[in-house]
Design an enzyme around this catalytic site. Sequence first.
Site, PDB file in Angstrom:
ATOM      1  N   GLY A  28       0.842  -1.209   0.000  1.00 14.42           N
ATOM      2  CA  GLY A  28       0.000   0.000   0.000  1.00 14.42           C
ATOM      3  C   GLY A  28       0.864   1.240   0.000  1.00 14.42           C
ATOM      4  O   GLY A  28       2.059   1.197   0.289  1.00 14.42           O
ATOM      5  N   PHE A  32       2.783   9.876   2.981  1.00 10.92           N
ATOM      6  CA  PHE A  32       4.173   9.974   3.425  1.00 10.92           C
ATOM      7  C   PHE A  32       4.859   8.615   3.499  1.00 10.92           C
ATOM      8  O   PHE A  32       5.992   8.520   3.934  1.00 10.92           O
ATOM      9  CB  PHE A  32       4.257  10.608   4.822  1.00 10.92           C
ATOM     10  N   ALA A  33       4.155   7.563   3.162  1.00 15.18           N
ATOM     11  CA  ALA A  33       4.717   6.240   3.430  1.00 15.18           C
ATOM     12  C   ALA A  33       4.288   5.197   2.407  1.00 15.18           C
ATOM     13  O   ALA A  33       3.263   5.349   1.737  1.00 15.18           O
ATOM     14  CB  ALA A  33       4.273   5.792   4.817  1.00 15.18           C
ATOM     15  N   LYS A  34       5.116   4.163   2.304  1.00 12.84           N
ATOM     16  CA  LYS A  34       4.758   2.984   1.520  1.00 12.84           C
ATOM     17  C   LYS A  34       4.847   1.798   2.471  1.00 12.84           C
ATOM     18  O   LYS A  34       5.683   1.805   3.380  1.00 12.84           O
ATOM     19  CB  LYS A  34       5.798   2.729   0.432  1.00 12.84           C
ATOM     20  N   LYS A  50       6.776  -0.486   6.983  1.00 14.60           N
ATOM     21  CA  LYS A  50       6.286   0.823   6.547  1.00 14.60           C
ATOM     22  C   LYS A  50       7.516   1.701   6.325  1.00 14.60           C
ATOM     23  O   LYS A  50       8.307   1.906   7.258  1.00 14.60           O
ATOM     24  CB  LYS A  50       5.379   1.399   7.626  1.00 14.60           C
ATOM     25  N   ASP A 144      -8.513   7.623  13.705  1.00 11.22           N
ATOM     26  CA  ASP A 144      -8.603   7.461  12.243  1.00 11.22           C
ATOM     27  C   ASP A 144      -9.137   6.069  11.893  1.00 11.22           C
ATOM     28  O   ASP A 144      -8.580   5.369  11.054  1.00 11.22           O
ATOM     29  CB  ASP A 144      -7.219   7.699  11.609  1.00 11.22           C
TER      30      ASP A 144
END
Length: 298
Positions: A28, A32-34, A50, A144
């Site tokens: 995913g 700001f991240a993969k 991550k 979230d």
Amino acid sequence: MGPAVEPTAAAGAGEVLLGKYKLGRLLGRGSFAKVHQARRLADNTDVAIKVMDKTRATITTMEPNIIREVSAMRRLRHPNIVRIHEVMATKSKIYLVMEYARGGELLSKILRVGRLTEPVTCRYFQQVVSALHFCHNNGIAHRDIKPQNLLLDHDGNLKVSDFGLSALPEQLKDGLLRTACGTPAYTALEVIGRKAYDGAKADAWSCGVILYVFLAGFLPFDDGNLALMYRKTQRREFRFPPWFSKPVRWVISRLLDPNPETRISIEALMSVAWFKKSPNRSKEYVDPFQLDLMTMLP
Ligand code: ADE
């Protein structure tokens, strides 16, 4: 944090090694991240890594989220919360090594099948609520909660992930929060309104939205225009599809109560008959701390 590691190409294979891990496919991608699947070479265990790129975000917007995410995940040991194994860093990147949830995002499953049945919904919902109850008891609000942050493991058990927006006890000066965050369609009215709010009650609102989404396959408040979506949320303009049972309608209405003070709490929700009824309920979690205390008794 763990020692610095620089990714290296493994000899001949075109594979990327990251310290003691071999980086695998992309799972995913966020702003700001993969997240990559990876394998720990020592024991061939799958993990999720991550990768946060320091150059893509300013230090001021990114660092607090990372600190929050790591601190929250380190404190929370629960069968329905993704475990964090370690954190590594280089000059330009931070790597969070986490438990790998093989089944991927619950959202993909919902999109694949259209919507979930009530018994399946009830089982997943119990697992989210159990995880959130545990977070709140440890003074942490997730802030979230949405189906993209709910993952499934190899046994089909749900794991809450992505604590990047969570609020830690030390940030809750008087027990109330002031930062507007979360994902708009799942965010409680009082959070949108930028008033001081109770993070646990804001999570309860998001639970109302996900319960609706599990059963309907679409959002209760939706509009391409963000301002109109907020207006629908403010006016509580939503309808129950005809297949929603009476008890489920009641639970959703109590969670989507615009007044956080009268909104049902996660604690109270756990004693509602509809919530307790599923035979598929995952095993009750026992805090290891309690077990330690037991062994210390004479
Ligand atoms: N996507 C994001 N985090 C993940 C994880 N821990 N396991 C599997 N997929 C993920």
